[in-house]
Design an enzyme around this catalytic site. Structure first.
Site, PDB file in Angstrom:
ATOM      1  N   ARG A  63     -20.064   3.610 -10.078  1.00 26.52           N
ATOM      2  CA  ARG A  63     -18.694   3.098 -10.203  1.00 26.52           C
ATOM      3  C   ARG A  63     -17.907   3.945 -11.200  1.00 26.52           C
ATOM      4  O   ARG A  63     -16.709   4.160 -11.048  1.00 26.52           O
ATOM      5  CB  ARG A  63     -18.723   1.633 -10.633  1.00 26.52           C
ATOM      6  CG  ARG A  63     -19.315   0.707  -9.567  1.00 26.52           C
ATOM      7  CD  ARG A  63     -19.344  -0.741 -10.023  1.00 26.52           C
ATOM      8  NE  ARG A  63     -19.836  -1.648  -8.997  1.00 26.52           N
ATOM      9  CZ  ARG A  63     -21.108  -2.012  -8.852  1.00 26.52           C
ATOM     10  NH1 ARG A  63     -22.034  -1.548  -9.668  1.00 26.52           N
ATOM     11  NH2 ARG A  63     -21.447  -2.859  -7.904  1.00 26.52           N
ATOM     12  N   ASP A  78       0.868  -1.177   0.000  1.00 23.36           N
ATOM     13  CA  ASP A  78       0.000   0.000   0.000  1.00 23.36           C
ATOM     14  C   ASP A  78       0.903   1.224   0.000  1.00 23.36           C
ATOM     15  O   ASP A  78       2.079   1.148   0.355  1.00 23.36           O
ATOM     16  CB  ASP A  78      -0.903  -0.001   1.249  1.00 23.36           C
ATOM     17  CG  ASP A  78      -2.150   0.861   1.051  1.00 23.36           C
ATOM     18  OD1 ASP A  78      -3.248   0.290   0.921  1.00 23.36           O
ATOM     19  OD2 ASP A  78      -2.024   2.108   1.025  1.00 23.36           O
ATOM     20  N   ARG A 127     -23.736 -13.144  -5.006  1.00 21.19           N
ATOM     21  CA  ARG A 127     -24.852 -12.361  -4.442  1.00 21.19           C
ATOM     22  C   ARG A 127     -26.187 -12.962  -4.896  1.00 21.19           C
ATOM     23  O   ARG A 127     -27.111 -13.138  -4.098  1.00 21.19           O
ATOM     24  CB  ARG A 127     -24.736 -10.895  -4.891  1.00 21.19           C
ATOM     25  CG  ARG A 127     -23.626 -10.165  -4.150  1.00 21.19           C
ATOM     26  CD  ARG A 127     -23.472  -8.721  -4.595  1.00 21.19           C
ATOM     27  NE  ARG A 127     -22.547  -8.028  -3.698  1.00 21.19           N
ATOM     28  CZ  ARG A 127     -21.799  -6.985  -4.026  1.00 21.19           C
ATOM     29  NH1 ARG A 127     -21.857  -6.485  -5.251  1.00 21.19           N
ATOM     30  NH2 ARG A 127     -21.008  -6.431  -3.142  1.00 21.19           N
ATOM     31  N   HIS A 181     -19.764  -5.013 -14.681  1.00 21.96           N
ATOM     32  CA  HIS A 181     -19.961  -4.897 -13.239  1.00 21.96           C
ATOM     33  C   HIS A 181     -20.584  -3.531 -12.985  1.00 21.96           C
ATOM     34  O   HIS A 181     -19.923  -2.582 -12.637  1.00 21.96           O
ATOM     35  CB  HIS A 181     -18.617  -5.022 -12.519  1.00 21.96           C
ATOM     36  CG  HIS A 181     -18.751  -5.034 -11.036  1.00 21.96           C
ATOM     37  ND1 HIS A 181     -19.601  -5.886 -10.377  1.00 21.96           N
ATOM     38  CD2 HIS A 181     -18.140  -4.312 -10.074  1.00 21.96           C
ATOM     39  CE1 HIS A 181     -19.499  -5.679  -9.080  1.00 21.96           C
ATOM     40  NE2 HIS A 181     -18.634  -4.717  -8.871  1.00 21.96           N
ATOM     41  N   ASN A 237     -12.534  -0.619  -9.080  1.00 20.74           N
ATOM     42  CA  ASN A 237     -13.646  -0.090  -9.886  1.00 20.74           C
ATOM     43  C   ASN A 237     -13.280   1.208 -10.598  1.00 20.74           C
ATOM     44  O   ASN A 237     -12.399   1.911 -10.138  1.00 20.74           O
ATOM     45  CB  ASN A 237     -14.837   0.200  -8.960  1.00 20.74           C
ATOM     46  CG  ASN A 237     -15.767  -0.992  -8.854  1.00 20.74           C
ATOM     47  OD1 ASN A 237     -15.941  -1.738  -9.804  1.00 20.74           O
ATOM     48  ND2 ASN A 237     -16.377  -1.140  -7.688  1.00 20.74           N
TER      49      ASN A 237
HETATM   50  O1  TXD Z   1     -16.530  -6.393  -7.692  1.00 13.46           O
HETATM   51  C1  TXD Z   1     -15.585  -5.650  -7.644  1.00 13.46           C
HETATM   52  N1  TXD Z   1     -14.710  -5.612  -8.636  1.00 13.46           N
HETATM   53  C2  TXD Z   1     -15.404  -4.765  -6.472  1.00 13.46           C
HETATM   54  C3  TXD Z   1     -14.539  -3.622  -6.580  1.00 13.46           C
HETATM   55  C4  TXD Z   1     -16.009  -5.049  -5.219  1.00 13.46           C
HETATM   56  C5  TXD Z   1     -15.687  -4.319  -4.104  1.00 13.46           C
HETATM   57  C6  TXD Z   1     -14.750  -3.212  -4.129  1.00 13.46           C
HETATM   58  N2  TXD Z   1     -14.377  -2.812  -5.441  1.00 13.46           N
HETATM   59  C7  TXD Z   1     -13.372  -1.778  -5.606  1.00 13.46           C
HETATM   60  O2  TXD Z   1     -12.134  -2.206  -5.048  1.00 13.46           O
HETATM   61  C8  TXD Z   1     -13.656  -0.470  -4.893  1.00 13.46           C
HETATM   62  O3  TXD Z   1     -14.604   0.299  -5.605  1.00 13.46           O
HETATM   63  C9  TXD Z   1     -12.268   0.149  -4.898  1.00 13.46           C
HETATM   64  O4  TXD Z   1     -12.000   0.726  -6.169  1.00 13.46           O
HETATM   65  C10 TXD Z   1     -11.342  -1.062  -4.672  1.00 13.46           C
HETATM   66  C11 TXD Z   1     -10.836  -1.184  -3.247  1.00 13.46           C
HETATM   67  O5  TXD Z   1     -11.904  -1.173  -2.339  1.00 13.46           O
HETATM   68  P1  TXD Z   1     -11.619  -1.100  -0.769  1.00 13.46           P
HETATM   69  O6  TXD Z   1     -12.931  -1.147  -0.099  1.00 13.46           O
HETATM   70  O7  TXD Z   1     -10.560  -2.067  -0.375  1.00 13.46           O
HETATM   71  O8  TXD Z   1     -11.025   0.392  -0.651  1.00 13.46           O
HETATM   72  P2  TXD Z   1     -10.052   0.975   0.491  1.00 13.46           P
HETATM   73  O9  TXD Z   1     -10.329   0.308   1.804  1.00 13.46           O
HETATM   74  O10 TXD Z   1     -10.127   2.453   0.409  1.00 13.46           O
HETATM   75  O11 TXD Z   1      -8.606   0.492   0.046  1.00 13.46           O
HETATM   76  C12 TXD Z   1      -7.947   0.946  -1.083  1.00 13.46           C
HETATM   77  C13 TXD Z   1      -6.480   0.981  -0.727  1.00 13.46           C
HETATM   78  C14 TXD Z   1      -6.126   2.076   0.310  1.00 13.46           C
HETATM   79  O12 TXD Z   1      -5.508   1.466   1.443  1.00 13.46           O
HETATM   80  C15 TXD Z   1      -5.161   2.986  -0.453  1.00 13.46           C
HETATM   81  O13 TXD Z   1      -4.144   3.547   0.373  1.00 13.46           O
HETATM   82  C16 TXD Z   1      -4.582   2.003  -1.469  1.00 13.46           C
HETATM   83  O14 TXD Z   1      -5.714   1.275  -1.903  1.00 13.46           O
HETATM   84  N3  TXD Z   1      -3.887   2.605  -2.602  1.00 13.46           N
HETATM   85  C17 TXD Z   1      -2.784   2.076  -3.148  1.00 13.46           C
HETATM   86  N4  TXD Z   1      -2.109   0.958  -2.834  1.00 13.46           N
HETATM   87  C18 TXD Z   1      -1.009   0.671  -3.564  1.00 13.46           C
HETATM   88  N5  TXD Z   1      -0.578   1.439  -4.600  1.00 13.46           N
HETATM   89  C19 TXD Z   1      -1.248   2.571  -4.943  1.00 13.46           C
HETATM   90  N6  TXD Z   1      -0.822   3.329  -5.963  1.00 13.46           N
HETATM   91  C20 TXD Z   1      -2.394   2.935  -4.193  1.00 13.46           C
HETATM   92  N7  TXD Z   1      -3.273   3.961  -4.247  1.00 13.46           N
HETATM   93  C21 TXD Z   1      -4.195   3.764  -3.263  1.00 13.46           C
END
Ligand code: TXD
Length: 317
Positions: free
Chosen positions: A93, A38, A156, A180, A125
């Site tokens: 999304r 992260d 689901r 999606h 997303n």
């Molecule tokens: O069905 C599906 N495809 C989905 C998609 C179902 C559920 C969630 N979905 C999507 O996954 C959601 O709309 C988000 O775009 C992602 C991640 O969801 P999450 O709930 O895990 O979001 P968080 O908790 O905010 O975590 C995202 C993390 C956060 O800790 C940031 O600091 C990190 O991403 N982040 C990064 N990590 C590594 N490298 C980079 N560049 C980076 N940028 C942000």
């Protein structure tokens, strides 16, 4: 001495979905090393320490490595990409396109450089656009760049079917194809409960209601949570795909795959049934469609194409 396979799984993004993926993968001993990366300093290290300290109780042998250093992800066999913002109530999304497009582009550069042979499972997303962008940025063969959505949307649908029929969810099989998003295509004619057809168990009105609730499944959870979106079922779905690849299990799972003429589309990522094993997508399965489902799949393809065009307009593609 660990006796689990010498494989490396990286999870990019140590938020809700990413950390749950690391947890599930460890519980399944999917890889010797599970790297959780992260951009937030110390967070993945903290999660990794916490997860590793559960190993004595759970009895898994995987080791979780929390890091902010892209080099620690190098030579991964499978990379699950969850980095990016989740939706807030009222957001679609597609509203995430620009900001998550930038993040996916950055993540792709690290994967291309350090894990050129990996199979990449995109979760971020808007899913269909982000997997399209990831493939374009990586330049990998399409069978090694896959999007996760159909396994979640089908799961689901399975849950709603189990509740409506009073049958155990373990006997339910359901299929959801397409994008999606709101235009996803639940396929009632491919839903069964241990071989018994769904339409022989409940009325078509009930099936329509369940299909609608499935389409709205993500938003229903977003509106209950107020901040963030679902993570347990999304992580289960992504890890099921990673497991099929790492174990060469050849599971038939609905995934966002690059179509090459299948279902009448070419050069477009869309959710379709596919066999997943070593090396990623081994085969896309074409199933016969009713006229209604065919029309719905064309509508979903149009909505994906609109988002892909929006990425071009933003200069991402
Ligand atoms: O069905 C599906 N495809 C989905 C998609 C179902 C559920 C969630 N979905 C999507 O996954 C959601 O709309 C988000 O775009 C992602 C991640 O969801 P999450 O709930 O895990 O979001 P968080 O908790 O905010 O975590 C995202 C993390 C956060 O800790 C940031 O600091 C990190 O991403 N982040 C990064 N990590 C590594 N490298 C980079 N560049 C980076 N940028 C942000």
């Amino acid at each position: 001495m660990s006796n689990i396979p010498q494989r490396k799984l990286t999870v990019v993004g140590g938020g809700y979905v990413g950390s749950t993926c690391a947890h599930l993968a460890a519980l399944k001993d999917l890889a010797r090393e599970i790297v959780l990366i992260d951009v937030v300093e110390d967070r993945p290290q903290g999660i990794a320490l916490d997860l590793n300290q559960s190993a004595a109780v759970e009895g898994f042998q995987s080791e979780i490595i929390g890091t902010n250093d892209p080099e620690d992800t190098y030579d991964s066999d499978v990379v699950i990409v969850t980095a990016g913002l989740p939706r807030k109530p009222g957001m679609s999304r597609s509203d995430l396109l620009e900001v998550n497009g930038g993040i996916v582009t950055e993540v792709a550069a690290t994967i291309r450089r350090g894990s050129p042979d990996a199979v990449v499972i995109v979760v971020t997303n808007p899913l269909d656009s982000m997997v399209t962008l990831m493939r374009a940025q990586l330049g990998f063969p399409a069978q090694r760049v896959i999007g996760m959505a159909g396994v979640l949307d089908s799961a689901r649908f399975c849950w709603f079917i189990a509740k409506a029929t009073g049958c155990s969810v373990q006997d339910v099989d359901a299929m959801v194809l397409g994008a999606h998003g709101d235009s996803m295509v639940p396929m009632p004619t491919y839903c069964t409960v241990n071989g018994v057809h769904l339409l022989d168990l409940v009325s078509s009105d009930e099936v329509h209601a369940m299909a609608d609730r499935t389409r709205n499944g993500g938003a229903e959870i977003v509106s209950l949570l107020k901040t963030g979106s679902a993570w347990y079922a999304p992580a289960s779905a992504a890890v099921a795909m990673a497991e099929s690849v790492l174990n060469d299990a050849d599971r038939l799972l609905p995934c966002a795959c690059l179509l090459n003429g299948e279902y009448g589309h070419e050069g477009l990522y869309m959710g379709v049934p596919a066999i997943l094993g070593a090396g990623g997508v081994k085969k896309i399965i074409e199933v016969p469609l009713s006229n209604e489902s065919r029309a719905a799949l064309h509508r979903t393809a149009d909505s994906i194409a609109t988002d892909v065009q929006a990425m071009r307009d933003l200069g991402l593609l």
